[in-house]
Design an enzyme around this catalytic site. Structure first.
Site, PDB file in Angstrom:
ATOM      1  N   LYS A  87      32.106  43.435  37.627  1.00  0.00           N
ATOM      2  CA  LYS A  87      31.256  43.744  36.304  1.00  0.00           C
ATOM      3  C   LYS A  87      30.376  44.998  36.596  1.00  0.00           C
ATOM      4  O   LYS A  87      30.044  45.638  35.587  1.00  0.00           O
ATOM      5  CB  LYS A  87      30.230  42.420  36.377  1.00  0.00           C
ATOM      6  CG  LYS A  87      30.886  41.095  36.138  1.00  0.00           C
ATOM      7  CD  LYS A  87      31.389  41.031  34.746  1.00  0.00           C
ATOM      8  CE  LYS A  87      31.872  39.618  34.794  1.00  0.00           C
ATOM      9  NZ  LYS A  87      32.460  39.538  33.197  1.00  0.00           N
ATOM     10  N   GLU A 110      23.792  39.229  28.479  1.00  0.00           N
ATOM     11  CA  GLU A 110      24.093  37.829  28.589  1.00  0.00           C
ATOM     12  C   GLU A 110      24.699  37.852  30.009  1.00  0.00           C
ATOM     13  O   GLU A 110      25.393  38.533  30.339  1.00  0.00           O
ATOM     14  CB  GLU A 110      25.097  37.471  27.512  1.00  0.00           C
ATOM     15  CG  GLU A 110      26.435  37.386  27.810  1.00  0.00           C
ATOM     16  CD  GLU A 110      27.048  39.007  27.606  1.00  0.00           C
ATOM     17  OE1 GLU A 110      26.367  39.787  27.248  1.00  0.00           O
ATOM     18  OE2 GLU A 110      27.742  38.910  28.321  1.00  0.00           O
ATOM     19  N   SER A 376      38.130  39.395  41.864  1.00  0.00           N
ATOM     20  CA  SER A 376      36.992  39.909  41.069  1.00  0.00           C
ATOM     21  C   SER A 376      35.571  40.002  41.561  1.00  0.00           C
ATOM     22  O   SER A 376      34.924  40.866  41.310  1.00  0.00           O
ATOM     23  CB  SER A 376      37.270  39.189  39.883  1.00  0.00           C
ATOM     24  OG  SER A 376      36.892  37.889  40.138  1.00  0.00           O
TER      25      SER A 376
HETATM   26  C1  LIG Z   1      33.349  37.581  39.950  1.00  0.00           C
HETATM   27  C2  LIG Z   1      33.971  37.255  38.446  1.00  0.00           C
HETATM   28  N1  LIG Z   1      35.073  37.359  38.250  1.00  0.00           N
HETATM   29  C3  LIG Z   1      35.470  36.953  36.925  1.00  0.00           C
HETATM   30  C4  LIG Z   1      34.586  36.825  35.911  1.00  0.00           C
HETATM   31  C5  LIG Z   1      35.112  36.475  34.602  1.00  0.00           C
HETATM   32  O1  LIG Z   1      34.852  37.561  33.640  1.00  0.00           O
HETATM   33  P1  LIG Z   1      35.947  38.374  33.183  1.00  0.00           P
HETATM   34  O2  LIG Z   1      37.203  37.540  32.628  1.00  0.00           O
HETATM   35  O3  LIG Z   1      35.516  39.180  32.130  1.00  0.00           O
HETATM   36  O4  LIG Z   1      36.659  39.148  34.064  1.00  0.00           O
HETATM   37  C6  LIG Z   1      33.205  36.787  36.255  1.00  0.00           C
HETATM   38  C7  LIG Z   1      32.259  36.548  35.166  1.00  0.00           C
HETATM   39  O5  LIG Z   1      30.866  36.407  35.402  1.00  0.00           O
HETATM   40  C8  LIG Z   1      32.777  36.971  37.550  1.00  0.00           C
HETATM   41  O6  LIG Z   1      31.570  36.933  37.776  1.00  0.00           O
END
Ligand SMILES: Cc1ncc(COP(=O)(O)O)c(C=O)c1O
Length: 394
Positions: A87, A110, A376
């Protein structure tokens, strides 16, 4: 991107109240200016390197690979980025845009899992802007640690106690605030969703993930991977990874939140259980009832618990370029524990959904095939919630 501005095939668009149109047009202009602005890009790249800690490593998960007995599994370590998730790439880019090119004094955002809120509060502190973060009370309960982190970073967390008290309600409130304060305030949307130009803007800032991963896998293996896997909430970490490989012969899988199972109705799998609809500024897949009312969603991970999905994903799904599946809460929790034990890496519950898919498919693939899983984020924020689910009091 389709022929019509802001559309991916039939999806996307800009469905907002008239009061927001000037702000979105201003943002679009600033975005196109930023893309070709040498100073902006130099500053952004230097921050990505020295502040965020990029490039994040591409790590060969040897013990997990041996355990599964099939394809080689690499993890793109976005969990090692500053603040602990992908993020930060987008939040920093937008904070810089708001300050340098749009001359705003305040940013709002948000957040669901809290990672985007933490990233935005970090970006605001770094460039010196005031910051308010909207968050549902259910997410505040699940992610107390991140709420405290946002406060420490100088941001004000505004609790939202309407609807399902999660991400969609927080977005509604943030949009309401933005409508009132557009002249002074930039809204840092956290994913490839919402009205044009957000899906393009966020994709631009997150595309660094895929560009790095491509270079790294060629350096390590001398070839492209066979398969990419990423979890899909709004869809930004997945688009970030996928975007660099869209023209290559590489299979891609997006993993949504299957919650307690599609049949139970307690899930957030928009492609498995949703339909086309307009929601929060764009046309995409939405979980709604026959009257078009948005359904309540459920996922063990706050970051995947959302009723709609980025419009580019809807397009990639319809064209067959990306396959979308889901992992249940139970499968994600198993993956969370397995990676922790085998590799010493506690993944975010969101990322654990992507790992759950790798656990399913890797054993069926040959030993010379390669999977890249986008990790992620890290699981520090989820440790308390997992303990609660397991009945352990900390
Ligand atoms: C660690 C992590 N992975 C994935 C996501 C999912 O978001 P996105 O699909 O935009 O990557 C989030 C959302 O808060 C997150 O904190």
């Amino acid at each position: 991107m389709g022929k019509r501005k802001g559309y991916f095939g039939e999806y996307g668009g800009c469905f907002v109240p008239e009061t927001l149109m000037p702000a979105l047009e201003e943002l679009e202009k600033a975005f196109y200016r930023a893309k070709i602005d040498k100073n902006f890009n130099e500053e952004f790249e230097s921050l990505l390197k020295d502040y965020v800690g990029r490039p994040t490593p591409l790590y060969f998960a040897q013990r997990l690979t041996e355990h599964l007995g099939g394809a080689k599994i690499y993890l793109k370590r976005e969990d090692l980025a500053h603040t602990g998730a992908h993020k930060i790439n987008n939040a920093l880019g937008q904070a810089l845009l708001a300050k340098r090119l749009m001359k705003k004094q305040r940013i709002i955002a948000e957040t669901g899992a809290g990672q985007h809120g933490v990233a935005t509060a970090t970006g605001a502190a770094l460039v010196g802007l005031s910051c308010d973060i909207y968050m549902g009370t259910e997410d505040i309960r699940r992610q107390k640690l991140n709420v405290f982190r946002m406060n420490l970073l100088g941001a004000n967390v505004i609790s939202v106690d309407t609807g399902s008290k999660t991400l969609k309600d927080a977005i509604n409130e943030a949009l309401r605030d933005w409508t009132t304060n557009v002249r002074t305030t930039h809204y840092v949307l956290g994913t490839v969703f919402g009205p044009h130009p957000y899906p393009l803007l966020v994709r631009y800032f997150q595309s660094i993930i895929g560009r790095e991963a491509k270079k790294q896998i060629i350096q390590k293996e001398g070839k492209l991977p066979h398969c990419l896997i990423a979890c899909v909430g709004g869809g930004s970490n997945s688009i970030g990874l996928f975007s660099a490989f869209l023209k290559d012969n590489v299979k891609m899988i997006g993993v949504e939140a299957g919650g307690k199972g599609i049949q139970t109705g307690f899930h957030a799998a928009r492609f498995a259980g949703g339909a086309k609809g307009i929601f929060q500024g764009c046309l995409s897949y939405v979980l709604e009832d026959e009257d078009g009312n948005i359904l309540e969603t459920h996922s063990v991970s706050a970051g995947l618990d959302y009723a709609s999905v980025g419009p580019e994903h809807a397009y990639l799904r319809d064209t067959g370029r990306v396959i979308y599946t889901y992992a249940t809460d139970e499968e994600a929790l198993e993956a969370f524990e397995l990676l922790s034990r085998l590799e010493g890496i506690i993944p975010a519950l969101e990322s654990a959904h992507a790992l759950a898919e790798a656990i399913k498919i890797a054993p069926k693939m040959s030993k010379d095939s390669i999977i890249i899983v986008n990790l992620s984020g890290r699981g520090d924020k989820d440790v308390q919630e997992v303990a609660r689910i397991k009945g352990i009091s900390l």
